[in-house]
Design a protein around this motif. Sequence first.
Motif, PDB file in Angstrom:
ATOM      1  N   ALA A  95      -2.649   5.817  -8.836  1.00  0.00           N
ATOM      2  CA  ALA A  95      -2.619   5.285  -7.472  1.00  0.00           C
ATOM      3  C   ALA A  95      -1.454   5.938  -6.748  1.00  0.00           C
ATOM      4  CB  ALA A  95      -2.471   3.770  -7.478  1.00  0.00           C
ATOM      5  N   LYS A  96      -1.641   6.218  -5.466  1.00  0.00           N
ATOM      6  CA  LYS A  96      -0.601   6.940  -4.724  1.00  0.00           C
ATOM      7  C   LYS A  96       0.194   6.063  -3.764  1.00  0.00           C
ATOM      8  CE  LYS A  96      -3.961   8.703  -1.332  1.00  0.00           C
ATOM      9  NZ  LYS A  96      -5.165   8.186  -2.017  1.00  0.00           N
ATOM     10  N   ASN A  97      -0.199   4.803  -3.620  1.00  0.00           N
ATOM     11  CA  ASN A  97       0.562   3.879  -2.785  1.00  0.00           C
ATOM     12  C   ASN A  97       0.317   2.455  -3.273  1.00  0.00           C
ATOM     13  OD1 ASN A  97      -1.801   2.725  -1.288  1.00  0.00           O
ATOM     14  ND2 ASN A  97      -1.921   4.820  -0.482  1.00  0.00           N
ATOM     15  N   ASP A 151       6.532   3.572  -9.573  1.00  0.00           N
ATOM     16  CA  ASP A 151       7.636   4.103  -8.774  1.00  0.00           C
ATOM     17  C   ASP A 151       8.003   3.059  -7.729  1.00  0.00           C
ATOM     18  OD1 ASP A 151       9.514   5.705  -7.550  1.00  0.00           O
ATOM     19  OD2 ASP A 151       8.053   6.931  -6.469  1.00  0.00           O
ATOM     20  N   ILE A 152       9.283   2.947  -7.395  1.00  0.00           N
ATOM     21  CA  ILE A 152       9.691   1.903  -6.450  1.00  0.00           C
ATOM     22  C   ILE A 152       9.732   2.406  -5.010  1.00  0.00           C
ATOM     23  CG2 ILE A 152      10.947   0.561  -8.150  1.00  0.00           C
ATOM     24  CD1 ILE A 152      13.513   1.805  -7.250  1.00  0.00           C
ATOM     25  N   ASN A 153       9.709   3.722  -4.800  1.00  0.00           N
ATOM     26  CA  ASN A 153       9.698   4.274  -3.446  1.00  0.00           C
ATOM     27  C   ASN A 153       8.323   4.847  -3.151  1.00  0.00           C
ATOM     28  OD1 ASN A 153      12.270   3.617  -2.671  1.00  0.00           O
ATOM     29  ND2 ASN A 153      13.167   5.569  -3.227  1.00  0.00           N
ATOM     30  N   GLY A 204       4.019   1.535   1.386  1.00  0.00           N
ATOM     31  CA  GLY A 204       3.584   0.155   1.256  1.00  0.00           C
ATOM     32  C   GLY A 204       4.376  -0.644   0.238  1.00  0.00           C
ATOM     33  N   GLY A 205       5.377  -0.010  -0.380  1.00  0.00           N
ATOM     34  CA  GLY A 205       6.174  -0.668  -1.409  1.00  0.00           C
ATOM     35  C   GLY A 205       7.002  -1.814  -0.856  1.00  0.00           C
ATOM     36  N   GLU A 207      -3.231   0.791  -2.453  1.00  0.00           N
ATOM     37  CA  GLU A 207      -4.255   1.310  -3.355  1.00  0.00           C
ATOM     38  C   GLU A 207      -4.112   0.678  -4.745  1.00  0.00           C
ATOM     39  OE1 GLU A 207      -5.929   5.569  -5.138  1.00  0.00           O
ATOM     40  OE2 GLU A 207      -4.184   5.549  -3.798  1.00  0.00           O
ATOM     41  N   THR A 208      -2.869   0.463  -5.152  1.00  0.00           N
ATOM     42  CA  THR A 208      -2.612  -0.185  -6.442  1.00  0.00           C
ATOM     43  C   THR A 208      -3.245  -1.568  -6.497  1.00  0.00           C
ATOM     44  OG1 THR A 208      -0.505   0.984  -6.683  1.00  0.00           O
ATOM     45  CG2 THR A 208      -0.806  -1.011  -8.000  1.00  0.00           C
TER      46      THR A 208
END
Length: 217
Positions: free
Chosen positions: A34-36, A55-57, A60-61, A39-40
């Motif tokens: 997933a890229k964002n 990843d935290i950055n 949409g995080g 999407e996750t």
Amino acid sequence: MQKKILIVDDHLVVRTGVSIILEEGIKNVAISEAKNFNETLDILKENTFDLIILDINIPGGRNTLMIEAIRNMQSDVKILVFSVYEEETHACPYIIAGANGYLNKLSDKKKIVNAVETILKIGNYISQGIIKELVQASTNKKSINPLDILSKREREISELLVQGDGNIEIANKLNIQLTTVSTHKNKMFNKLNIKNVVELVSLFNKSIGVSNVVKKS
């Protein structure tokens, strides 16, 4: 039994590289990507996973709130935070929020495989450095928020720097001398052990994560 792993990162090279490392180093794994964060969440609605490498950055995080959002959808999934930031400065808020481990992106292949295997086997991957930070925080010997060491004026200047203001703009807004801004800025960078505003922004991201953890508790 096949282990299902979701890699969440906005960089294709990172997702591809980690996928290759895990497929070569661990038997019987199925990798999704997933890229964002949006999407996750969509993927989690339709699929269950044994491990999420997060990843935290990412677009949409939500800092540490991502951990809670994932847990609300899949309470048993393991979460390994995979970040460019050093564990000494950023790991604790995410571990406190419920992540099962924290790993720096600069780790070599052997360490990445070991971290994933360890979490899949025993449920967590926490280094001695992180344990030390957690103990210090729990005994009030050390705050997990790095910005707590700044004076009131240094905090004001740091906030304006993060917002994109330069020294002149800061001097005008705070009604202080330009040289005073430079002096506070240098002292602040020394206290935080950073070299530039980019690193300062990363510490502010951690500060937000700490605040979220405190509110949750």
